[in-house]
Enzyme design. Structure first.
Site, PDB file in Angstrom:
ATOM      1  N   TYR A 129      -8.948   2.625  20.199  1.00 60.41           N
ATOM      2  CA  TYR A 129      -9.738   3.764  19.740  1.00 60.41           C
ATOM      3  C   TYR A 129     -10.476   3.348  18.481  1.00 60.41           C
ATOM      4  CZ  TYR A 129     -11.098   8.641  19.522  1.00 60.41           C
ATOM      5  OH  TYR A 129     -11.824   9.793  19.510  1.00 60.41           O
TER       6      TYR A 129
ATOM      7  N   LYS B 199      -4.626  13.695  48.023  1.00 59.71           N
ATOM      8  CA  LYS B 199      -5.649  12.728  48.440  1.00 59.71           C
ATOM      9  C   LYS B 199      -5.866  11.681  47.355  1.00 59.71           C
ATOM     10  CE  LYS B 199      -8.496  11.617  51.753  1.00 59.71           C
ATOM     11  NZ  LYS B 199      -9.398  12.555  52.417  1.00 59.71           N
TER      12      LYS B 199
END
Length: 399
Positions: A47, A102
């Site tokens: 970061y 899915k």
């Protein structure tokens, strides 16, 4: 506590309502970091301030987003909840457990990151606008459980609007696996694929795509059935709506000009493919040619039970795991998307889908029999084989 017994290929599983809900509690997906975050150095790299250098580089060269973010390897599973499994129009929130599942399949079988994106709109324009605006966040779109006929327009327009692979799996995943199974069923019954007379019951998303891929591989005698009977270019409702998907398909199918109902359609047919909730009459199966092929794919209740179909057919397949020859989309879609993304393809073409079908069929070729025309969905060879075939087809198209 209620229980449900589900038969599988090898044994019977007893699933309790308690364990099903416990498995879904909190959802079935999570995000994990691929880099360590254990100390200040780790934080500074992953970061701020280190991440700013990557952002500046992407701003200067947007192509770096392909290699330095997850976007180009991320599949979004998009649904509006209008045609979910056998449940129908249950809305986006109720569809989310299915879309999570899915996404989990994409990761497990294709090693692709995936997130579900359920939309609180059924307006095609709004869905397209949403995905166009979100395009920097993903690399491919898997459309899922969107009702026909809107699904046809939505997919067609999204393919043009987005510079990334788009596929409606309910259409093309089903069609690919059906083609793979039919390729091998033709071998078992010693027929040539191109010479088959095929009847497809159901002229919705899956049925239209199955007819399309069969025409693409040279099967000329394809008949579609819907709730009104044989799809015929002279049928009054299709003449009245000549621009509909069914009317356009009527111009390309049914070369013998058959009219009437299922009995007329199945007379002299070699193949029945069921992708609708309609039952097929046993008497109509008798009208098919000897050594016929029956794919009764509706779930959970096939158009005809295998023990009935086997009285007349040489090869029988369903969509269920408790009978031989399960036609399951998971054989196709993880490898298709992985192959398209590996090749950097903008579109998933018909040639790529046919390549996927051939790869699936070839995996079953060595042990081919009437009860084994496609590999198991759990066969670890499938996704890599489909990925390689689709990537090669994509590269050949670009060459």
């Amino acid at each position: 506590m209620s229980t449900e017994t589900i038969a599988t290929d090898n044994d019977a599983l007893v699933l309790s309502e308690e364990e099903i809900f416990a498995a879904h509690e909190g959802g079935k997906l999570s995000i994990s970091s691929t880099v360590p975050l254990n100390n200040k150095r780790d934080l500074s790299i992953a970061y701020t301030p280190g991440v700013a250098q990557v952002s500046r580089a992407i701003h200067a060269n947007p192509e770096l987003a392909r290699t330095h973010t997850w976007a180009e390897r991320l599949v979004v599973v998009v649904s509006d909840g209008t045609a979910v499994l056998g449940l129908g129009n249950i809305g986006p929130s109720a569809s989310l457990p299915v879309m999570e599942g899915k996404s989990a399949l994409f990761k497990s079988f294709g090693d692709l990151d995936s997130i579900p994106l359920v939309l609180n709109t059924t307006d095609v324009d709004e869905i397209i606008e949403t995905l166009v605006r979100l395009r920097p966040s993903f690399g491919a779109v898997n459309l899922e459980d969107i009702s026909a006929p809107r699904c046809f327009e939505l997919e067609e327009r999204l393919i043009e609007a987005l510079d990334c692979p788009v596929m409606h799996d309910d259409q093309h995943g089903t069609a690919v696996v059906v083609l793979a199974a039919l390729t091998n069923a033709a071998k078992v019954t010693k027929r040539e694929l191109a010479g088959l007379k095929v009847v497809v019951s159901g002229a919705g998303a899956a049925g239209i795509a199955i007819a399309e891929i069969m025409l693409a591989v040279g099967i000329k005698d394809v008949i579609l059935l819907d709730s009104k009977g044989v799809v015929n270019a002279e049928r009054a409702d299709l003449v009245a709506d000549p621009h509909s998907v069914k009317a356009r398909m009527a111009q390309r199918t049914n070369p013998r000009g058959v009219s009437g109902g299922p009995g007329e359609g199945l007379t002299g047919a070699d193949v029945f493919v069921g992708v609708s909730s309609s039952k097929v009459d046993e008497a109509h199966l008798k009208l098919m040619n000897d050594q016929s092929i029956v794919f009764a794919l509706s779930n959970p209740d096939p158009e005809v039970l295998p023990e009935v179909a086997q009285k007349y057919a040489a090869v029988v397949a369903t969509g269920r795991s408790d009978f031989p020859n399960q036609i399951n989309n998971v054989l196709a879609f993880p490898g298709i998307f992985r192959g398209a993304l590996d090749a950097g393809a903008r579109r998933i073409t018909q040639a790529m889908k046919i390549a996927a079908a051939n790869a699936i069929a070839e995996l079953a070729a060595e042990e081919l029999s009437a009860d084994y025309i496609v590999p198991s969905p759990l066969d670890a060879r499938v996704a890599p084989a489909v990925t390689a075939a689709v990537a090669a087809a994509a590269s050949a198209t670009d060459a």
